[in-house]
Each structure stands twice: as structure tokens, then as C-alpha cells.
Design a protein around this motif. Structure first.
Motif, PDB file in Angstrom:
ATOM      1  N   ASN A 278       0.724  -1.230  -0.057  1.00 62.43           N
ATOM      2  CA  ASN A 278       0.049  -0.022   0.166  1.00 62.43           C
ATOM      3  C   ASN A 278       0.928   1.316   0.137  1.00 62.43           C
ATOM      4  OD1 ASN A 278      -2.574  -1.388   0.594  1.00 62.43           O
ATOM      5  ND2 ASN A 278      -1.450  -2.280   2.355  1.00 62.43           N
ATOM      6  N   ILE A 279       0.442   2.330  -0.316  1.00 57.59           N
ATOM      7  CA  ILE A 279       0.927   3.789  -0.374  1.00 57.59           C
ATOM      8  C   ILE A 279       0.190   4.354   0.420  1.00 57.59           C
ATOM      9  CG2 ILE A 279       1.562   5.804  -1.809  1.00 57.59           C
ATOM     10  CD1 ILE A 279       2.292   3.865  -4.101  1.00 57.59           C
ATOM     11  N   VAL A 280       0.565   5.223   1.515  1.00 51.77           N
ATOM     12  CA  VAL A 280      -0.297   6.000   2.366  1.00 51.77           C
ATOM     13  C   VAL A 280       0.575   7.308   2.633  1.00 51.77           C
ATOM     14  CG1 VAL A 280      -1.100   6.305   4.665  1.00 51.77           C
ATOM     15  CG2 VAL A 280      -0.839   4.037   3.838  1.00 51.77           C
ATOM     16  N   VAL A 281       0.000   8.443   1.932  1.00 54.37           N
ATOM     17  CA  VAL A 281       0.507   9.641   2.125  1.00 54.37           C
ATOM     18  C   VAL A 281      -0.492  10.783   2.679  1.00 54.37           C
ATOM     19  CG1 VAL A 281       1.279  11.773   0.442  1.00 54.37           C
ATOM     20  CG2 VAL A 281       1.938   9.309  -0.101  1.00 54.37           C
ATOM     21  N   SER A 305      -0.591 -10.664  10.859  1.00 54.36           N
ATOM     22  CA  SER A 305       0.512 -11.402  10.513  1.00 54.36           C
ATOM     23  C   SER A 305       1.373 -11.006   9.705  1.00 54.36           C
ATOM     24  CB  SER A 305      -0.309 -13.031   9.735  1.00 54.36           C
ATOM     25  OG  SER A 305      -1.045 -12.674   8.875  1.00 54.36           O
ATOM     26  N   LEU A 306       1.110 -10.298   9.054  1.00 47.82           N
ATOM     27  CA  LEU A 306       2.089  -9.386   8.088  1.00 47.82           C
ATOM     28  C   LEU A 306       1.642  -8.092   7.843  1.00 47.82           C
ATOM     29  CD1 LEU A 306       4.444  -9.460   5.830  1.00 47.82           C
ATOM     30  CD2 LEU A 306       2.978  -9.892   4.119  1.00 47.82           C
ATOM     31  N   VAL A 307       2.590  -6.998   8.217  1.00 44.98           N
ATOM     32  CA  VAL A 307       2.366  -5.614   7.794  1.00 44.98           C
ATOM     33  C   VAL A 307       3.837  -5.248   7.312  1.00 44.98           C
ATOM     34  CG1 VAL A 307       1.926  -3.385   8.552  1.00 44.98           C
ATOM     35  CG2 VAL A 307       0.968  -5.350   9.822  1.00 44.98           C
ATOM     36  N   ASP A 308       3.863  -5.316   5.906  1.00 45.57           N
ATOM     37  CA  ASP A 308       5.331  -4.986   5.348  1.00 45.57           C
ATOM     38  C   ASP A 308       4.872  -4.520   3.792  1.00 45.57           C
ATOM     39  OD1 ASP A 308       8.012  -4.502   5.061  1.00 45.57           O
ATOM     40  OD2 ASP A 308       8.335  -6.764   5.585  1.00 45.57           O
ATOM     41  N   TYR A 309       6.016  -4.241   3.382  1.00 44.68           N
ATOM     42  CA  TYR A 309       6.035  -3.689   1.852  1.00 44.68           C
ATOM     43  C   TYR A 309       5.010  -2.795   1.629  1.00 44.68           C
ATOM     44  CZ  TYR A 309       8.153  -8.384   1.624  1.00 44.68           C
ATOM     45  OH  TYR A 309       9.021  -9.625   1.436  1.00 44.68           O
ATOM     46  N   ASN A 310       4.919  -1.837   2.718  1.00 49.83           N
ATOM     47  CA  ASN A 310       4.098  -0.475   2.412  1.00 49.83           C
ATOM     48  C   ASN A 310       5.066   0.884   2.211  1.00 49.83           C
ATOM     49  OD1 ASN A 310       1.426  -1.928   3.101  1.00 49.83           O
ATOM     50  ND2 ASN A 310       2.281  -2.353   4.734  1.00 49.83           N
ATOM     51  N   LEU A 311       4.558   1.636   1.913  1.00 52.47           N
ATOM     52  CA  LEU A 311       5.240   3.016   1.734  1.00 52.47           C
ATOM     53  C   LEU A 311       4.261   4.120   2.445  1.00 52.47           C
ATOM     54  CD1 LEU A 311       6.678   4.991  -1.362  1.00 52.47           C
ATOM     55  CD2 LEU A 311       5.152   6.080  -0.066  1.00 52.47           C
ATOM     56  N   TYR A 312       5.077   4.857   3.152  1.00 49.94           N
ATOM     57  CA  TYR A 312       4.367   5.836   3.875  1.00 49.94           C
ATOM     58  C   TYR A 312       5.189   7.312   3.787  1.00 49.94           C
ATOM     59  CZ  TYR A 312       3.390   1.867   6.787  1.00 49.94           C
ATOM     60  OH  TYR A 312       2.907   0.361   7.333  1.00 49.94           O
ATOM     61  N   TYR A 313       4.580   8.315   3.929  1.00 52.19           N
ATOM     62  CA  TYR A 313       5.105   9.666   3.565  1.00 52.19           C
ATOM     63  C   TYR A 313       4.181  10.703   4.058  1.00 52.19           C
ATOM     64  CZ  TYR A 313       7.897  13.575   1.193  1.00 52.19           C
ATOM     65  OH  TYR A 313       8.369  14.557   1.073  1.00 52.19           O
TER      66      TYR A 313
END
Length: 424
Positions: A278-281, A305-313
């Protein structure tokens, strides 16, 4: 079975005051359906979208609220290419005549439902006990709750209601729709009684929605929210579940793009939750949230169980883990990546975020509604394998929302007016 009926646009809107015997709602009512391979289809004539205006009326026989289309009985039905407004019930409503029955294999496509005004549990579409149903390529906006006198979106003197609402839907797909100016986008108020898959919500565009996808009553099994574009909204996915004999499980939230949206995932009482790609801006809160209640003592667990491969800005925080009032705050990516090791934070299977990024995705033109990314690192930072190696909504789909809406500017920010209807 196997019949198609076309409806032409008219110089005056259509109005139907009818109620089948024993039905709790009125409108254009189905009491029979089709079969597999021989559907019943009612549709606006190709290239036209007839307007049904129910005038906020009740049925004259017993003052029952009216939908535009009411499915009392019948499977394998398609409703296509209508504009619906001014109902006091849902615009399209499945409410089987017998609680032991389901409406099966309904397709709703190409409809525009807007400006409905009703009391409790009104939605643009109500999918009660709807099995293997599909809502696609439709626009739903401005659904109002007359129990309240204001809302945070516009000057209408009412609160907001749901776009798509349902008691007991199962194996239902909500795809390629444009939804805005509502309280809830897709809302499962009660689970299905058979323990089957909950809603799949994909390839939709949401704007000005307080709660985009909500699951209110357990148990919930394997819902998916992926490939959606969400802007100027509250919580994207909210699964707040508790006190049930069966454990809710299997939520997946992936390849969504959120812009100026507060929370990506908010969970309680559900396990095997995966949030990735996911992308979260522009969030002003905690994009990742989980909380614990006393229900966990009854055996209802909560876990990502998995929280990864996300982009935060452009976010002040990353995550908040609530253990019945013992709060763990993770305000940056580095602290989040060692959440289990350094704080023994519950609700996490392993240290999260090892492969996540805190960087500008370089949207091509966010103010113009173009959320394609120009940062090349976004295109290779995904989970890969069975899933995309690219982050965000455009890592999966090229077109988002109704009629292949590819950007936020393609939707109307103001309340739409009924069209000028031509005379045949």
C-alpha cells in the motif's frame, strides 16, 4: 427465464408505487428470477440511463418505504443502466421473502444512485442475504440519514449513510465503482450465517467517505480490500469485532493508494491480517491501528500476521497498538520495524515493516488527481511472488472506478443534477 427488458429514457422520471403482498418495502418488485445461463435482465436502453425518482414517497397501501428496485424473490437477475434518486429506502434492495432463502447471482452494473434520504440502515444499495452477487461500474453518492441534522461534507441538513450496506452477504464482489459523499463505502453489518467469504472490494474510487470498508459484526472470513484509490477520507478498512463463538480471520489489505486519508487498517478481534503493497500519503493519525478488548479473554484474538512492503510519506506516525489501555506508539518507521523485539507489542506475529519505505512516491499530479508514481523504487518494492512487485493501486490496475475512471478529477465534487431527459 432468459428475458431482457429495455427501458427508454423519458421526458418525465419514472415512479413506481407498488408493494408485493407481505413485503416490507415497495418499488419495482421482483418475485421471480432467471436461471444459470438464462438471466432476467432489466436495463436502460443502450446509450441511455432512465431516471427513477421515487419522490421520497411511501407506498399508498400501507406507508412502507420505497426502493427503486426491490428483490423479494428470484436469482440470476441483472439490473443495468439506471439513475435512481429520492428513495426513503435503498435504491436497490435485496430482502428475501423468507429468512432461510438468499438472493443469488444478482448483478448490478452501470447504475447511478444519489440523493437518498432515509432513517436507520439505509444504503444506496442494500445487499441483505445476497449470495455470489456483484456490484460494478456504478456511481453512488450523497446518501443521507434523516435522523441527524448536519454532516461534515456539505450543507445538506442531514447526516450521511452508507453507499453499499448489507446483512449477511457472502461471496459478494464490489468492483470498479465510484463512491463519494457517504458515511460508509461498503458496510457488512452482519456476517453471513454459513461462514463463507466476506466482501471483496477492489478497483474502486472513494472520496469523502468516513469509513470506506467496514465489518461490524463477527465472524468475518477472508475479506479482501485491494486495488482501491481512497482520497480525503477517514478509515480505509475497519474491522472492529468482538464477543463471538467463532474467530474472525483472514483479512487482506493490499495495493491500495491512500491520499489525505487517516487510517489504512483498524482491527480488533480478527487474526491472520495481512497489510502490504500500500501507499499512504498525508495521514494525520496512525495508518496502522489495532486494539484489544476483554473479548480476547473469550478466545477472540487480534493479530497482524504481515504488515510490510508499504510506503508511508507525510505522516506523523506509523502505528498504534492498544492493549486494553496500554498503548504502544510507533511514530517512525525505524521504531515500527523493531516493535516486537523492543516492546513485546501484542497483535504482531513478527517485527513489521522490514521491507517498507518512508519516501515520497512522487505522484504525477496529486492536485490534479493523478496518483501514478514517478519514483522508480515504488515499482520494485512490492511483496512479489503471487502478488505485485509494485506498490499502490496502479501496481495492479490501470483503470479505477466507474467507467474506467483513472483519476480523482474524473468524479464530481458537487452534488450532481438529474439529466435533461430526451423525448423518444
Amino acid at each position: 427465464p432468459g428475458m431482457t427488458g429495455y427501458v427508454r429514457e423519458s421526458s418525465s422520471p419514472y415512479f413506481q408505487d407498488y408493494r408485493a403482498s407481505g413485503a416490507a418495502f415497495g418499488g419495482i418488485t421482483f418475485t421471480k428470477g432467471g436461471t444459470e445461463g438464462a438471466r432476467i435482465v432489466i436495463a436502460g436502453f443502450p446509450g441511455e440511463k432512465p431516471l427513477i425518482d421515487q419522490k421520497l414517497a411511501s407506498t399508498t397501501d400501507s406507508s412502507k418505504p420505497m426502493a427503486a428496485f426491490f428483490l423479494f424473490k428470484g436469482d440470476y437477475i441483472t439490473i443495468r443502466n439506471f439513475e435512481i434518486t429520492n428513495t426513503r429506502s435503498a435504491g436497490i434492495f435485496t430482502n428475501p421473502s423468507d429468512g432461510s432463502e438468499n438472493i443469488k447471482h444478482l448483478i448490478i452494473e452501470g447504475v447511478h444512485i444519489h440523493h437518498l434520504y432515509g432513517g436507520d440502515n439505509v444504503g444506496g444499495i442494500r445487499l441483505d442475504n445476497c449470495e455470489n452477487c456483484v456490484v460494478r461500474n456504478s456511481t453512488i453518492n450523497d446518501i443521507y440519514d434523516t435522523r441527524y441534522s448536519s454532516n461534515s461534507i456539505n450543507s445538506e441538513p442531514y447526516g450521511l449513510h452508507a453507499a453499499i450496506h448489507g446483512y449477511g452477504p457472502r461471496n459478494t464482489v464490489i468492483e470498479k465503482n465510484t463512491i463519494y459523499n457517504v458515511k460508509r463505502g461498503v458496510y457488512q453489518k452482519q456476517p453471513n450465517a454459513y461462514g463463507e467469504k466476506s466482501n471483496i472490494v477492489r478497483q474502486n474510487f472513494f472520496k469523502n467517505v468516513s469509513e470506506v470498508a467496514g465489518y461490524n459484526a463477527p465472524p468475518v472470513y477472508d475479506p479482501e480490500f485491494y486495488g482501491n484509490l481512497v482520497i480525503d477520507s477517514g478509515t480505509a478498512v475497519k474491522a472492529i469485532l468482538h464477543e463471538t463463538a467463532s474467530q474472525s480471520k483472514g483479512l487482506r489489505v493490499y495495493n491500495n493508494t491512500l491520499f489525505n486519508t487517516t487510517v489504512l487498517s483498524y482491527i480488533r478481534g480478527i487474526t491472520n491480517v495481512e497489510v502490504f503493497n500500500n501507499i499512504v500519503v498525508g495521514s494525520n493519525d496512525y495508518p496502522i491501528y489495532s486494539e484489544r478488548t476483554g473479548a480476547e479473554e473469550l478466545g477472540n484474538q487480534t493479530q497482524y500476521s504481515l504488515v510490510d512492503y508499504n510506503l508511508y510519506y507525510d505522516v506523523p506516525n506509523i502505528a498504534l497498538i492498544d492493549r486494553s489501555g496500554d498503548y504502544y506508539y510507533f511514530k517512525d518507521l525505524s521504531s515500527w520495524q523493531t516493535a516486537v523485539t523492543t516492546s513485546s507489542a501484542e497483535h504482531l506475529a513478527t517485527d513489521p515493516g522490514a521491507n517498507s519505505l518512508f519516501t515520497d512516491p512522487l505522484f504525477a499530479g496529486a492536485t490534479q488527481g493523478d496518483f501514478h508514481t514517478l519514483n522508480d523504487s515504488v515499482k520494485v518494492a512490492g511483496r512479489g511472488g503471487l502478488y505485485s512487485s509494485e506498490l499502490g493501486v496502479y501496481g495492479l490496475f490501470n483503470d479505477i472506478g466507474a467507467d474506467a475512471v483513472s483519476s480523482a478529477t474524473a468524479t464530481k465534487s458537487a452534488a450532481p443534477k438529474p439529466p435533461t431527459l430526451k423525448i423518444d
